[in-house]
Design an enzyme around this catalytic site. Structure first.
Site, PDB file in Angstrom:
ATOM      1  N   LYS A  52       0.888  -1.261  -0.017  1.00 54.35           N
ATOM      2  CA  LYS A  52       0.060  -0.190  -0.029  1.00 54.35           C
ATOM      3  C   LYS A  52       0.865   1.352  -0.090  1.00 54.35           C
ATOM      4  O   LYS A  52       2.020   1.053  -0.408  1.00 54.35           O
ATOM      5  CB  LYS A  52      -0.881  -0.117   1.161  1.00 54.35           C
ATOM      6  CG  LYS A  52      -1.921  -1.185   1.076  1.00 54.35           C
ATOM      7  CD  LYS A  52      -2.828  -1.153  -0.150  1.00 54.35           C
ATOM      8  CE  LYS A  52      -3.938  -2.341  -0.038  1.00 54.35           C
ATOM      9  NZ  LYS A  52      -3.391  -3.604  -0.284  1.00 54.35           N
TER      10      LYS A  52
HETATM   11  C1  LIG Z   1      -9.546  -1.644  -2.110  1.00 57.23           C
HETATM   12  C2  LIG Z   1      -9.063  -2.504  -0.943  1.00 57.23           C
HETATM   13  N1  LIG Z   1      -9.922  -2.125   0.208  1.00 57.23           N
HETATM   14  C3  LIG Z   1      -9.501  -2.873   1.415  1.00 57.23           C
HETATM   15  C4  LIG Z   1      -8.402  -3.522   1.454  1.00 57.23           C
HETATM   16  C5  LIG Z   1      -8.023  -4.147   2.614  1.00 57.23           C
HETATM   17  O1  LIG Z   1      -6.720  -3.726   3.144  1.00 57.23           O
HETATM   18  P1  LIG Z   1      -6.042  -4.747   4.143  1.00 57.23           P
HETATM   19  O2  LIG Z   1      -5.311  -5.449   3.150  1.00 57.23           O
HETATM   20  O3  LIG Z   1      -5.235  -3.891   5.013  1.00 57.23           O
HETATM   21  O4  LIG Z   1      -7.043  -5.583   4.995  1.00 57.23           O
HETATM   22  C6  LIG Z   1      -7.533  -3.550   0.039  1.00 57.23           C
HETATM   23  C7  LIG Z   1      -6.274  -4.365   0.444  1.00 57.23           C
HETATM   24  O5  LIG Z   1      -6.279  -5.664   0.385  1.00 57.23           O
HETATM   25  C8  LIG Z   1      -7.828  -2.915  -0.903  1.00 57.23           C
HETATM   26  O6  LIG Z   1      -7.212  -3.171  -1.856  1.00 57.23           O
END
Ligand SMILES: Cc1ncc(COP(=O)(O)O)c(C=O)c1O
Length: 427
Positions: free
Chosen positions: A196
């Protein structure tokens, strides 16, 4: 001679100081779970965004669960979110026994407000916009719709920490002041996952200006446990093993790739999405608190956010200038109201498999799994996740043709030029 690959997904944000910090933390177990850094990070985050409340969790997924709970979501309530998303954004909704309703996307791979209007029903409760790859969504149009329909608005800022948008109703004095994504809605969440904007391998933050939601989030966080020591070690090992053993030998007799498979098999490394998530389930370590050790990694990256995002913008400019004549670039248009941060730089191609194979042969790895399916990764079982084939035609078309280019801090302008040259010779 370097055997380090150009890649979009292999520990992209990690620099030397991050690896050193993670290595040291492995030997300081007293810093792993509780610690004063957690509150410090939440305070810094609040200040950065100008938000009243910020509560950290061990992922974006956990942060979204916390927000859904704080909004008192009930079984059968509908949450409208865009097609072309990750199952990680859908599974928290399913975990609350709510119903995801997928809305089609516009030309910038963000929620299409016109399609949203057609999908609102009497069971709708929440609309969640995504700011895909750091490009701010049509915030004002969508906010108007949610306000008229009495729905909550959530911003999924997993891709957009630092991206800005200029609201049209802003006072003359503030006309030039764009506002950060994550400050327009009833609540927003961020991800500090491994690929990210900033990364502590696994982490997230839920933010709001709404007092009731804020207090509910606080209560929810209080009830959560810290992850296990084993889980924390797995995450601390990620930058260390990646940067000392895997990446330096990635293109040397496949040695790095063998190490990676071995460490994943031995569970010394975690995966960003585990198999059960492709079937609409969540692993037991969500939702939990963000532990102190990962907070330290996040704080170290947070210091660098301006440099990281400036770099992304510079690399994106190179791609745009060199590729816009040959490819469809969803992010190519000039937009005075937006300051995107380009977590990825998407382009649409005829045959992404062919291009990715060509790149792979040269030791360049660009398959970030954001392709082939309107809900990624491609192994996602669409039926189990509640996606009806044909319900988001534009998202499905984009999924067929998209190819994302890397913009992260470990991609040099020369490497970006190499990618550009190969792409221009590929079609
Ligand atoms: C668009 C989107 N929303 C939510 C998430 C969830 O984030 P995390 O991986 O920190 O749980 C992600 C990533 O996996 C994502 O790409």
């Amino acid at each position: 001679m370097t055997f380090r690959p150009i890649s979009i997904f292999l520990s992209p944000n990690t620099e030397k100081d991050d690896v050193q910090l993670a290595s040291k933390l492995l030997f300081k177990p007293w810093l792993w779970k509780k610690g004063k850094e957690i509150l410090k990070f939440e305070e810094k985050f609040k200040k950065y965004l100008g938000a009243r409340y910020a509560f950290s969790f061990n992922s974006g997924r956990s942060s979204l669960i916390a927000i859904l709970e704080a909004m008192d979501i009930k079984k059968g309530d509908e949450v409208l979110l865009q097609g072309f998303t990750c199952n990680a954004a859908v599974n928290p909704i399913l975990a609350k026994e709510a119903k995801p309703i997928f809305v089609d996307v516009d030309e910038t791979i963000n929620m299409n407000p016109e399609d949203l209007k057609t999908k609102i029903t009497k069971n709708s409760k929440i609309v969640m916009i995504q700011h895909t790859f750091g490009w701010p969504a049509k915030i004002e149009e969508i906010k108007k719709i949610t306000q008229e329909s009495g729905l909550y608005l959530i911003e999924d800022c997993a891709h957009s920490l630092g991206a800005k948008y200029l609201p049209s109703q802003i006072s003359k004095k503030l006309r030039r002041a764009k506002k950060l994504c994550g400050t327009f809605s009833d609540a927003a969440f961020f991800s500090f996952g491994r690929d990210k904007i900033i990364s502590c391998v696994y982490g997230g933050m839920a933010v709001t200006n709404n007092k009731k939601i804020g207090e509910n989030l606080k209560e929810f966080q209080k009830k959560m446990n810290y992850p296990s020591n084993f889980w924390i070690i797995q995450q601390l090992l990620h930058p260390v093993l990646m940067n000392y053993l895997i990446l330096p030998f990635y293109n040397f007799l496949k040695l790095g790739r063998i190490f990676l498979a071995l460490f994943l098999n031995l569970r010394l490394l975690s995966k960003s999405v585990v198999r059960i998530e492709n079937r609409g389930e969540l692993p037991s370590y969500f939702p939990q608190k963000l532990p102190n050790a990962l907070t330290l990694l996040a704080l170290n990256q947070f210091k660098k956010i301006e440099r990281f995002n400036q770099h992304r913008q510079d690399i994106a400019k190179l791609y745009k200038e060199n590729l816009e004549k040959r490819f469809i670039l969803p992010f190519a248009r000039e937009d005075k109201n937006r300051e995107p941060i380009f977590m990825r730089y998407p382009l649409l191609v005829d045959d992404s498999d062919k291009i990715l194979t060509k790149f792979k042969r040269r030791g360049i790895y660009l398959d970030d799994a954001w392709r082939k399916s309107p809900i990624v990764p491609p192994a996602t079982d669409l039926k189990k996740i509640g996606y009806i084939q044909g319900s988001c035609c534009e998202a499905e078309k984009i999924a067929k043709h998209i190819l994302n280019l890397p913009t992260h801090i470990n991609i040099s302008p020369n490497q970006a030029q190499k990618i550009i040259k190969l792409l221009l010779n590929a079609q």
